[in-house]
Design a protein around this motif. Structure first.
Motif, PDB file in Angstrom:
ATOM      1  N   THR A 217       1.868   1.831   6.621  1.00  0.00           N
ATOM      2  CA  THR A 217       2.779   1.359   7.628  1.00  0.00           C
ATOM      3  C   THR A 217       2.167   2.159   9.058  1.00  0.00           C
ATOM      4  O   THR A 217       1.570   3.466   8.948  1.00  0.00           O
ATOM      5  N   PRO A 218       2.432   1.579  10.023  1.00  0.00           N
ATOM      6  CA  PRO A 218       1.745   2.402  11.536  1.00  0.00           C
ATOM      7  C   PRO A 218       2.440   3.734  11.412  1.00  0.00           C
ATOM      8  O   PRO A 218       1.701   4.548  12.487  1.00  0.00           O
ATOM      9  N   LEU A 219       3.498   4.080  10.835  1.00  0.00           N
ATOM     10  CA  LEU A 219       4.150   5.304  11.073  1.00  0.00           C
ATOM     11  C   LEU A 219       3.932   6.386   9.841  1.00  0.00           C
ATOM     12  O   LEU A 219       4.279   7.370   9.636  1.00  0.00           O
ATOM     13  N   ASN A 220       2.740   6.096   8.955  1.00  0.00           N
ATOM     14  CA  ASN A 220       2.397   6.839   8.005  1.00  0.00           C
ATOM     15  C   ASN A 220       2.177   8.348   8.502  1.00  0.00           C
ATOM     16  O   ASN A 220       2.680   9.220   7.809  1.00  0.00           O
ATOM     17  N   ALA A 221       1.411   8.622   9.362  1.00  0.00           N
ATOM     18  CA  ALA A 221       0.990   9.936   9.731  1.00  0.00           C
ATOM     19  C   ALA A 221       2.198  10.687  10.238  1.00  0.00           C
ATOM     20  O   ALA A 221       2.509  11.822   9.748  1.00  0.00           O
ATOM     21  N   LEU A 222       3.208   9.871  10.846  1.00  0.00           N
ATOM     22  CA  LEU A 222       4.353  10.523  11.271  1.00  0.00           C
ATOM     23  C   LEU A 222       5.136  11.057   9.905  1.00  0.00           C
ATOM     24  O   LEU A 222       5.841  12.318   9.953  1.00  0.00           O
ATOM     25  N   HIS A 223       5.257  10.165   9.050  1.00  0.00           N
ATOM     26  CA  HIS A 223       5.993  10.396   7.704  1.00  0.00           C
ATOM     27  C   HIS A 223       5.618  11.733   7.235  1.00  0.00           C
ATOM     28  O   HIS A 223       6.292  12.635   7.036  1.00  0.00           O
ATOM     29  N   LEU A 224       4.099  11.798   7.111  1.00  0.00           N
ATOM     30  CA  LEU A 224       3.705  12.926   6.546  1.00  0.00           C
ATOM     31  C   LEU A 224       3.860  14.213   7.435  1.00  0.00           C
ATOM     32  O   LEU A 224       4.264  15.400   6.858  1.00  0.00           O
ATOM     33  N   GLU A 225       3.843  14.024   8.646  1.00  0.00           N
ATOM     34  CA  GLU A 225       4.268  15.233   9.842  1.00  0.00           C
ATOM     35  C   GLU A 225       5.528  15.659   9.411  1.00  0.00           C
ATOM     36  O   GLU A 225       5.853  16.918   9.455  1.00  0.00           O
ATOM     37  N   LEU A 226       6.561  14.736   9.163  1.00  0.00           N
ATOM     38  CA  LEU A 226       7.816  15.260   8.973  1.00  0.00           C
ATOM     39  C   LEU A 226       8.222  15.713   7.677  1.00  0.00           C
ATOM     40  O   LEU A 226       9.447  15.793   7.359  1.00  0.00           O
ATOM     41  N   GLY A 227       7.249  15.418   6.622  1.00  0.00           N
ATOM     42  CA  GLY A 227       7.345  16.101   5.201  1.00  0.00           C
ATOM     43  C   GLY A 227       8.144  15.284   4.290  1.00  0.00           C
ATOM     44  O   GLY A 227       8.645  15.679   3.517  1.00  0.00           O
ATOM     45  N   ALA A 228       8.041  13.973   4.444  1.00  0.00           N
ATOM     46  CA  ALA A 228       8.428  13.025   3.683  1.00  0.00           C
ATOM     47  C   ALA A 228       7.692  13.065   2.378  1.00  0.00           C
ATOM     48  O   ALA A 228       6.778  13.326   2.253  1.00  0.00           O
ATOM     49  N   ARG A 229       8.502  12.547   1.313  1.00  0.00           N
ATOM     50  CA  ARG A 229       8.171  12.538  -0.044  1.00  0.00           C
ATOM     51  C   ARG A 229       7.701  10.910  -0.297  1.00  0.00           C
ATOM     52  O   ARG A 229       8.670  10.037   0.058  1.00  0.00           O
ATOM     53  N   MET A 230       6.573  10.643  -0.380  1.00  0.00           N
ATOM     54  CA  MET A 230       6.025   9.282  -0.084  1.00  0.00           C
ATOM     55  C   MET A 230       6.137   8.650  -1.658  1.00  0.00           C
ATOM     56  O   MET A 230       5.526   9.369  -2.825  1.00  0.00           O
ATOM     57  N   VAL A 231       6.624   7.318  -1.639  1.00  0.00           N
ATOM     58  CA  VAL A 231       6.311   6.813  -3.129  1.00  0.00           C
ATOM     59  C   VAL A 231       5.712   5.350  -2.836  1.00  0.00           C
ATOM     60  O   VAL A 231       5.670   4.854  -1.619  1.00  0.00           O
ATOM     61  N   PRO A 232       5.175   4.674  -4.152  1.00  0.00           N
ATOM     62  CA  PRO A 232       4.790   3.378  -3.935  1.00  0.00           C
ATOM     63  C   PRO A 232       5.984   2.359  -3.602  1.00  0.00           C
ATOM     64  O   PRO A 232       6.792   2.552  -4.516  1.00  0.00           O
ATOM     65  N   PHE A 233       6.039   1.567  -2.815  1.00  0.00           N
ATOM     66  CA  PHE A 233       7.150   0.311  -2.767  1.00  0.00           C
ATOM     67  C   PHE A 233       6.591  -0.973  -2.052  1.00  0.00           C
ATOM     68  O   PHE A 233       5.976  -0.554  -0.853  1.00  0.00           O
ATOM     69  N   ALA A 234       6.779  -1.847  -2.918  1.00  0.00           N
ATOM     70  CA  ALA A 234       6.483  -3.075  -2.389  1.00  0.00           C
ATOM     71  C   ALA A 234       4.733  -3.335  -1.737  1.00  0.00           C
ATOM     72  O   ALA A 234       4.381  -3.946  -0.862  1.00  0.00           O
ATOM     73  N   GLY A 235       3.987  -2.306  -2.516  1.00  0.00           N
ATOM     74  CA  GLY A 235       2.764  -2.481  -2.324  1.00  0.00           C
ATOM     75  C   GLY A 235       2.209  -1.413  -1.176  1.00  0.00           C
ATOM     76  O   GLY A 235       0.880  -1.298  -0.883  1.00  0.00           O
ATOM     77  N   TYR A 236       3.172  -0.562  -0.623  1.00  0.00           N
ATOM     78  CA  TYR A 236       2.936   0.269   0.497  1.00  0.00           C
ATOM     79  C   TYR A 236       3.303   1.729   0.007  1.00  0.00           C
ATOM     80  O   TYR A 236       4.070   1.829  -0.921  1.00  0.00           O
ATOM     81  N   SER A 237       2.947   2.733   0.782  1.00  0.00           N
ATOM     82  CA  SER A 237       3.066   4.126   0.590  1.00  0.00           C
ATOM     83  C   SER A 237       4.341   4.432   1.383  1.00  0.00           C
ATOM     84  O   SER A 237       4.012   4.131   2.717  1.00  0.00           O
ATOM     85  N   MET A 238       5.352   4.414   0.984  1.00  0.00           N
ATOM     86  CA  MET A 238       6.706   4.695   1.719  1.00  0.00           C
ATOM     87  C   MET A 238       7.464   5.812   1.565  1.00  0.00           C
ATOM     88  O   MET A 238       7.703   6.572   0.415  1.00  0.00           O
ATOM     89  N   PRO A 239       8.041   6.423   2.561  1.00  0.00           N
ATOM     90  CA  PRO A 239       8.735   7.627   2.661  1.00  0.00           C
ATOM     91  C   PRO A 239      10.059   7.150   1.896  1.00  0.00           C
ATOM     92  O   PRO A 239      11.130   6.461   2.312  1.00  0.00           O
ATOM     93  N   VAL A 240      10.443   7.992   0.473  1.00  0.00           N
ATOM     94  CA  VAL A 240      11.739   7.792  -0.227  1.00  0.00           C
ATOM     95  C   VAL A 240      12.827   8.794   0.273  1.00  0.00           C
ATOM     96  O   VAL A 240      13.957   8.578   0.487  1.00  0.00           O
ATOM     97  N   GLN A 241      12.020  10.027   0.858  1.00  0.00           N
ATOM     98  CA  GLN A 241      13.249  10.977   1.454  1.00  0.00           C
ATOM     99  C   GLN A 241      12.438  11.952   2.098  1.00  0.00           C
ATOM    100  O   GLN A 241      11.189  12.044   2.024  1.00  0.00           O
ATOM    101  N   TYR A 242      13.072  12.725   3.119  1.00  0.00           N
ATOM    102  CA  TYR A 242      12.823  13.729   4.128  1.00  0.00           C
ATOM    103  C   TYR A 242      13.297  14.950   3.401  1.00  0.00           C
ATOM    104  O   TYR A 242      14.099  14.944   2.643  1.00  0.00           O
TER     105      TYR A 242
END
Length: 376
Positions: A11-36
Motif C-alpha cells: 500500500t502507499p503507507l508501506n514505508a511508514l508501517h516499516l518506520e513505525l516498527g510494524a510486523r508485516m504479514v501477507p493479507f489479501a495479496g498485500y504486505s500488511m501490518p498485523v501489529q505494531y
C-alpha cells in the motif's frame, strides 16, 4: 514444479508501517501490518478508548456512473439502492445466482456517482462480476489511484475535526468531500470496529502525508490487522471468507436487517436480484433455513478458533466456529459460528471440540460489545 508465488503488493503507507516498527504479514495479496510494537491487546483497547488509525488501502474502491447506475446496481443485491438519498451510505451484499454471498460491501450515493468499497481479497472478482453484469448499463470505474484510511474510536471525531472542520456534523453512514492536509478526500462516518469513526478515501500520493498528520494528533495511534479483527468480532461483524462466503445466504448469516422492505416479498421492487427465489423463500419460511450464524461465548477461559467443530451436548455434530478469540474488551473467549437452527436460540448450551477436548459454550446475543455509532 510449482509456480513461484506472485510478489506481495504494497500500500502507499508501506514505508511508514516499516518506520513505525510494524510486523508485516501477507493479507489479501498485500504486505500488511498485523501489529505494531505496542501489540494487539494495547492497540485494541486504545481504539475502544481513544482513536486508532488503520491502513485499509488493500480494499477495492470503484465508481458507478450514469443515470441508470442505481437501478443497475440494485439488480445485483437484495438492497434498496434506488431509494438511497444523496450523501447517505448503505451496507450491501453482492449475491450469486444461488443466493450465496460473493462479497459484502459499502456504497454511498454521491449524486454524480455511486462510490463503492469492496473487500480486498474479492476486489478483482467483484469488479469483473459487476462489469459483466451491469457494464452495459453504467460505467464501472475502478479507483486504484486512491488509498483508504480508517480512523476509529470515540475520540476519532476530536482528532479529525482539527484537520477537517465540519466533519463532526456527519452522522453514522453519511459522507461528504473535505480537504485535509492539502488532499481532496471523501470521508464517510463509518467503519468496521463497532466504534464511532471515519473512513477516508485519499489520493495514494497524499496518503502518507495524511497518515502522518493524523498520527500527530495526541489521541491517535497506528493499529494493525490483528486488532481490527478482534474489534470487528466483538462488534459482531462478519469477516468475508470466514463468517460469510458463496455457500452462505443472507438469511443463514443473520443479515436480514440489510434487506430493506422494498426488496422483500410484497415490496414494489421485491426480488429481481440473483438468488432471489431462494433468499425470499427463506425470509418467508424460517423452516427452510437449516443453520444460522450465532454469537458464542466459551464458559471456560479457552479461546475457540475458526474451523473448530461444534457439537450438541450429546456429542452430535451441529456446526462450526467461523471466527473466535479472547475478546480484549469483554475479557472472555468469544466466537461466531454456524449451528443447526434448533441450536440457535439464545442461551442454548453447545460444546466446541478443541484439540479433542469438549469446551462448553453458550449461544449469546450479538454484538458482544454495544455499538458506539454517532447518530446525531
Amino acid at each position: 514444479m510449482t509456480a513461484p508465488a506472485a510478489p506481495l503488493l504494497t500500500t502507499p503507507l508501506n514505508a511508514l508501517h516499516l518506520e513505525l516498527g510494524a510486523r508485516m504479514v501477507p493479507f489479501a495479496g498485500y504486505s500488511m501490518p498485523v501489529q505494531y510494537p505496542a501489540g494487539l491487546m494495547a492497540e485494541h483497547l486504545h481504539t475502544r478508548q481513544a482513536a486508532g488509525l488503520f491502513d485499509v488501502s488493500h480494499m477495492g474502491q470503484l465508481r458507478l456512473v450514469g443515470p441508470d447506475a442505481a437501478a443497475a446496481f440494485e439488480s445485483l443485491m437484495p438492497v434498496d439502492v434506488m431509494g438511497l438519498p444523496v450523501g447517505k451510505q448503505r451496507y450491501g451484499l453482492l449475491l450469486n445466482d444461488e443466493g450465496g454471498i460473493l462479497d459484502d460491501l459499502m456504497f454511498v450515493n454521491r449524486g454524480e456517482d455511486l462510490f463503492v468499497i469492496v473487500n480486498g481479497a474479492c476486489k478483482v472478482d467483484d469488479i469483473a462480476h459487476i462489469q459483466a453484469r451491469i457494464g452495459q448499463r453504467c460505467e464501472v470505474i475502478p479507483m486504484p489511484e486512491q488509498a483508504l484510511l480508517a480512523l476509529q474510536g470515540p475520540q476519532a471525531v476530536t482528532a479529525l475535526a482539527r484537520l477537517a472542520a465540519g466533519v463532526e456534523k456527519l452522522v453514522f453512514m453519511t459522507g461528504a468531500s473535505f480537504t485535509i492536509a492539502g488532499a481532496q478526500c471523501f470521508i464517510t462516518r463509518s467503519g468496521y470496529t463497532g466504534e464511532d469513526g471515519f473512513e477516508i478515501s485519499v489520493p495514494a500520493a497524499q496518503a502518507e502525508a495524511l497518515a502522518r498528520a493524523l498520527l500527530a494528533q495526541p489521541e491517535v495511534k497506528p493499529i494493525g490487522l490483528g486488532a481490527r479483527n478482534s474489534l470487528r468480532l466483538e462488534a459482531g461483524l462478519c469477516l468475508y471468507g470466514n463468517d460469510i462466503d458463496t455457500g452462505t445466504t443472507p438469511v443463514e448469516a443473520n443479515l436480514t436487517w440489510a434487506i430493506q422492505k422494498v426488496r422483500r416479498t410484497g415490496g414494489a421492487r421485491a426480488g429481481g436480484f440473483p438468488g432471489a427465489a431462494k433468499v425470499l423463500a427463506q425470509l418467508d419460511n424460517p423452516a427452510l433455513v437449516a443453520r444460522k450464524r450465532v454469537g458464542l461465548v466459551a464458559l471456560e477461559r479457552i479461546p475457540v478458533r475458526e474451523h473448530t467443530p461444534l457439537q450438541s451436548l450429546a456429542g452430535e455434530p451441529i456446526g462450526e466456529v467461523t471466527s473466535g478469540l479472547l475478546g480484549p474488551t469483554v475479557n472472555e473467549p468469544v466466537a461466531m459460528g454456524y449451528v443447526s437452527a434448533e441450536h440457535a436460540t439464545l442461551g442454548t448450551r453447545v460444546q466446541a471440540l478443541v484439540r479433542g477436548k469438549p469446551v462448553p459454550m453458550e449461544v449469546r446475543a450479538l454484538p458482544f460489545v454495544p455499538a458506539n455509532y454517532y447518530r446525531g
